[in-house]
Scaffold this active site. Structure first.
Site: not given
Ligand SMILES: NC(=O)C1=CN([C@@H]2O[C@H](COP(=O)(O)OP(=O)(O)OC[C@H]3O[C@@H](n4cnc5c(N)ncnc54)[C@H](O)[C@@H]3O)[C@@H](O)[C@H]2O)C=CC1
Ligand SMILES: O=C(O)CCC(=O)C(=O)O
Length: 445
Positions: A124, A164
């Site tokens: 990460k 992420d």
């Molecule tokens: N993008 C991906 O493929 C993956 C993401 N994740 C996890 O999913 C979660 C969301 O990631 P994404 O949707 O990719 O990011 P993103 O940046 O697209 O969206 C993040 C969302 O969470 C909200 N957020 C961020 N910090 C916050 C806080 N302190 N309190 C309340 N809301 C908050 C933001 O306003 C936004 O709506 C994270 O935990 C990330 O690690 C897990 C697996 C894969």
């Molecule tokens: O697609 C990836 O390599 C990472 C996705 C990711 O950050 C996660 O699974 O939390």
């Protein structure tokens, strides 16, 4: 292994990394029994070698903002473990980013990637830079500066970052462009790329869709249908949007979305048209979720609050770590929630997990239910290696198979004597055993 003692030692060595200690403390007790069936693990001090990352890379990122001022941020890449494949995991750009948060994410990623059935190690990275409020040109200059250091540590067979929080298609494009410029080579060094330059169809959708596929498998163990159920979703970014999309497609009623300022509750449900509005608002205009309530007056905006006090059948936390505490979890249970599937990484505190498990509701930890994103990243790597692009249908079908496989592995390793499926234990044991066996086979290095 004495799990409590290992955690205590790590706490002394890394006293300022609470999220990392939290993640390790959640995992070790669940694998202790299985670990202790293998005296050879203890002899090889496998647990310490698995908990402490292979490598921590920390660097300064210097860039120039639109006013001509020179800014500095911190950059990090945690290369946690690469016994089953190249290091793999997202990059987070958010003001809260620090070493402890990235170490927890890299630790979790190692177990998650092991579960996917694909050959990927765990990593990460990120920065305390926040794209919020920055111009496109500033984001581009920051991404270029970040890659100016990162490029020497990554490669398609070494370490393959992705997105992420705060890193989506725009940022991946800029990072990729700079890597290509610096190395003079085109390679699949990042995933989540644009479709026109080697990105996989369904990668943007994969984490949210995968979370809902996992939810469907959990519900099927109790013969429950998703159609007609009400769903609370937190976040309004990549994962939340596509979790909502899949729920809507399958006939569920999505009641909430949120961001770090508050949440909206729409009693009529968020339908396709309203979700299109959210996607435009968040991905193009980069606005705040409160604007939803201006657009759809039946919806109510709750400033500074999280959605867990609302009544619904299902909760999908898709925002960030520790976003459901013990009291909120108890409220969800008291309000009749039947299933919680984590789209985010570690969104439930230990007290919240305890509340879900003691109420015997269906509860899936992120490393199992959100593994669809990194799985399709793995499929993107395969397509890049083959110099081919698969159809959306092909990728989606493979994603479904992988999520079902992860679910079945959790059932295999997590079913308790009374029949309750402890998905947390199942995911940890299944993820751990594969990595442990590979570490043993590769010697003490
Ligand atoms: N993008 C991906 O493929 C993956 C993401 N994740 C996890 O999913 C979660 C969301 O990631 P994404 O949707 O990719 O990011 P993103 O940046 O697209 O969206 C993040 C969302 O969470 C909200 N957020 C961020 N910090 C916050 C806080 N302190 N309190 C309340 N809301 C908050 C933001 O306003 C936004 O709506 C994270 O935990 C990330 O690690 C897990 C697996 C894969
Ligand atoms: O697609 C990836 O390599 C990472 C996705 C990711 O950050 C996660 O699974 O939390």
């Amino acid at each position: 292994m004495n799990a409590a003692q290992v955690v205590e030692n790590l706490k002394c060595r890394f006293p300022n990394e609470p999220e990392y200690i939290q993640a390790v403390s959640q995992v070790l007790p669940t694998i202790e029994e299985e670990y202790n069936k293998h005296p050879e693990f203890e002899k090889a001090n496998l647990i310490e070698r698995l908990c402490i990352p292979d490598r921590v890379i920390e660097f300064r990122v210097t860039w120039v903002d639109d006013k001509g001022q020179v800014q500095t941020n911190m950059g990090y890449r945690i290369q946690h473990n690469n016994v089953i494949g190249p290091y793999k995991g997202g990059i987070r750009f958010h003001k809260s980013v620090n070493l402890g948060i990235l170490k927890f994410l890299a630790f979790e990623q190692t177990f998650k990637n092991s579960l996917t059935t694909l050959p990927m190690g765990g990593a990460k990275g990120g920065s305390d830079f926040s794209p919020r409020g920055k111009s496109d040109a500033e984001v581009m200059r920051f991404c270029q500066a970040f890659m100016n250091e990162l490029y020497r540590h990554i490669g398609p067979d070494i370490d393959v970052p992705a997105g992420d929080i705060g890193v989506g298609g725009r940022e991946i494009g800029y990072l990729f462009g700079q890597y290509k410029k610096l190395t003079h080579e085109w390679s699949g060094v990042l995933t989540g790329k644009g479709r026109e330059f080697g990105g996989s169809l369904i990668r943007p959708e994969a984490t949210g869709y995968g979370t809902v596929y996992f939810l469907l498998s959990m519900l099927s163990t109790r013969n429950i249908e998703l159609a007609g159920k009400s769903v609370l979703i937190s976040g309004s970014g990549n994962v939340a949007q596509y979790a909502a999309e899949k729920c809507i497609q399958l006939g569920a009623k999505v009641l909430t979305l949120s961001d770090s300022d508050g949440y909206i509750y729409d009693p009529d449900g968020i339908d396709r048209e309203k979700l299109d509005y959210v996607m435009e608002l968040k991905n193009i205009e980069r606005g705040r979720i409160k604007e939803y309530a201006d657009e759809y007056p039946n919806a109510v905006y709750h400033a500074g609050e999280r959605p867990w006090g609302e009544k619904a059948d299902i909760a999908l936390p898709c925002a960030t770590q520790n976003e459901i505490n013990g009291d909120e979890a108890k409220t969800l249970v008291a309000n009749g929630v039947i299933a919680v599937a984590e789209g985010a990484n570690m969104p439930s505190t230990p007290e919240a997990i305890e509340a879900f498990q003691s109420a015997k509701i269906l509860y899936a930890p992120g490393k199992a239910s959100n593994a669809g994103g990194v799985s399709v990243s793995g499929l993107e790597m395969s397509q890049n290696s083959e110099r081919l692009s698969w159809t959306a249908e092909d990728v989606d079908n493979r994603l479904k198979v992988i999520m079902k496989d992860i679910h079945d592995n959790c059932v295999k390793y997590g079913t308790e004597s009374d029949g309750y499926i402890n998905y947390e234990k199942g995911a940890n044991v299944a993820g751990f055993m594969k990595v442990a066996k590979a570490m043993m086979a590769q010697g003490i290095v």
